[in-house]
Write a protein that holds these residues in place. Structure first.
Motif, short mmCIF file in Angstrom:
data_model
loop_
_atom_site.label_atom_id
_atom_site.label_comp_id
_atom_site.label_asym_id
_atom_site.label_seq_id
_atom_site.Cartn_x
_atom_site.Cartn_y
_atom_site.Cartn_z
N PHE A 35 0.80 -1.22 0.00
CA PHE A 35 0.00 0.00 0.00
C PHE A 35 0.84 1.28 0.00
N HIS A 36 2.17 1.15 0.06
CA HIS A 36 3.07 2.30 0.08
C HIS A 36 2.73 3.26 1.21
N LEU A 37 2.60 2.70 2.42
CA LEU A 37 2.28 3.49 3.60
C LEU A 37 3.37 3.34 4.64
N ALA A 38 3.38 4.21 5.62
CA ALA A 38 4.33 4.10 6.72
C ALA A 38 3.92 2.94 7.62
N GLN A 39 4.90 2.32 8.24
CA GLN A 39 4.61 1.19 9.10
C GLN A 39 3.73 1.61 10.29
N SER A 40 3.95 2.80 10.80
CA SER A 40 3.13 3.27 11.92
C SER A 40 1.66 3.42 11.52
N THR A 41 1.42 3.83 10.27
CA THR A 41 0.05 3.97 9.78
C THR A 41 -0.64 2.62 9.73
N VAL A 42 0.04 1.64 9.17
CA VAL A 42 -0.52 0.29 9.07
C VAL A 42 -0.74 -0.29 10.46
N SER A 43 0.21 -0.09 11.36
CA SER A 43 0.08 -0.61 12.73
C SER A 43 -1.11 0.01 13.44
N THR A 44 -1.31 1.29 13.24
CA THR A 44 -2.45 1.97 13.86
C THR A 44 -3.76 1.43 13.31
N ILE A 45 -3.83 1.21 12.02
CA ILE A 45 -5.04 0.66 11.41
C ILE A 45 -5.33 -0.73 11.95
N ILE A 46 -4.29 -1.54 12.09
CA ILE A 46 -4.48 -2.90 12.61
C ILE A 46 -4.93 -2.84 14.07
N LYS A 47 -4.33 -1.94 14.84
CA LYS A 47 -4.68 -1.80 16.26
C LYS A 47 -6.13 -1.38 16.43
N LYS A 48 -6.61 -0.52 15.53
CA LYS A 48 -7.97 0.01 15.62
C LYS A 48 -8.93 -0.77 14.74
N GLY A 49 -8.64 -2.03 14.52
CA GLY A 49 -9.42 -2.86 13.61
C GLY A 49 -10.89 -2.97 13.96
N GLU A 50 -11.21 -3.16 15.25
CA GLU A 50 -12.61 -3.31 15.64
C GLU A 50 -13.40 -2.03 15.41
N ALA A 51 -12.79 -0.90 15.69
CA ALA A 51 -13.46 0.39 15.46
C ALA A 51 -13.68 0.61 13.97
N ILE A 52 -12.72 0.19 13.16
CA ILE A 52 -12.85 0.33 11.71
C ILE A 52 -13.97 -0.56 11.19
N LYS A 53 -14.04 -1.77 11.69
CA LYS A 53 -15.13 -2.68 11.29
C LYS A 53 -16.49 -2.08 11.65
N ALA A 54 -16.59 -1.52 12.85
CA ALA A 54 -17.85 -0.92 13.28
C ALA A 54 -18.21 0.27 12.40
#
Length: 164
Positions: A35-54
């Motif tokens: 996705f050509h993103l920063a690792q911190s961005t991807v980590s944050t998205i993964i961490k907030k996975g449940e909120a993103i699903k909701a």
């Protein structure tokens, strides 16, 4: 000098795709490269996975990059009440508005059969947020400081004593 970071708004579709890939066992480094993103961005998205699903379940389109929530009807009632008080030129203060907000909250708890675990605190921070959100900067506010004529008289007498 470090280069300035660029703010990238990712759509919910991209975020859910990142989350799905991670769930399938794909590593963070592989997702970062894809996705050509920063690792911190991807980590944050993964961490907030449940909120993103909701959030993805609440919106009509996954291409949205911003989610807005509608105001609670209680806040609309409070805003209407404040505007009505202002039209009547009734004195307003933070204490009066917060007390009214608490009484409205109690009415809503009864109307919607909410249990006691649902709490609301009309704090100074809540009041500042409410004032900003409701665009009430134009509302005339009166408080104890403005109405304390005794303190003003004492200060005035002290000032006369110091400056003849």
């Amino acid at each position: 000098m470090l280069p300035q970071s660029v703010l990238i708004k990712l759509s919910l579709e991209v975020k859910t795709e990142i989350f799905k890939r991670h769930d399938k066992g794909e590593g963070t480094c592989a997702i970062v490269s894809a996705f050509h993103l920063a690792q911190s961005t991807v980590s944050t998205i993964i961490k907030k996975g449940e909120a993103i699903k909701a959030a993805a379940g609440e919106v009509a389109t996954l291409s949205a990059s911003r989610i807005t929530r509608h105001r609670e009807p209680a806040m609309e009632e409070l805003h209407t009440w404040v505007e009505d008080q202002n039209r009547r030129k009734a004195p307003m203060s933070q204490t009066i508005i917060c007390t009214t907000a608490l009484s409205l909250w109690e009415e809503i708890k009864v109307r919607q059969n909410l249990d006691d675990s649902e709490t609301f605190k009309a704090s100074h921070g809540w009041f500042d947020h409410f004032k900003r959100q409701a665009s009430l900067h134009h509302v005339r506010m009166y408080g104890e400081v403005m109405s304390d004529t005794v303190v003003v008289a004492v200060f005035h007498n002290e000032l006369k004593r110091i400056i003849p």
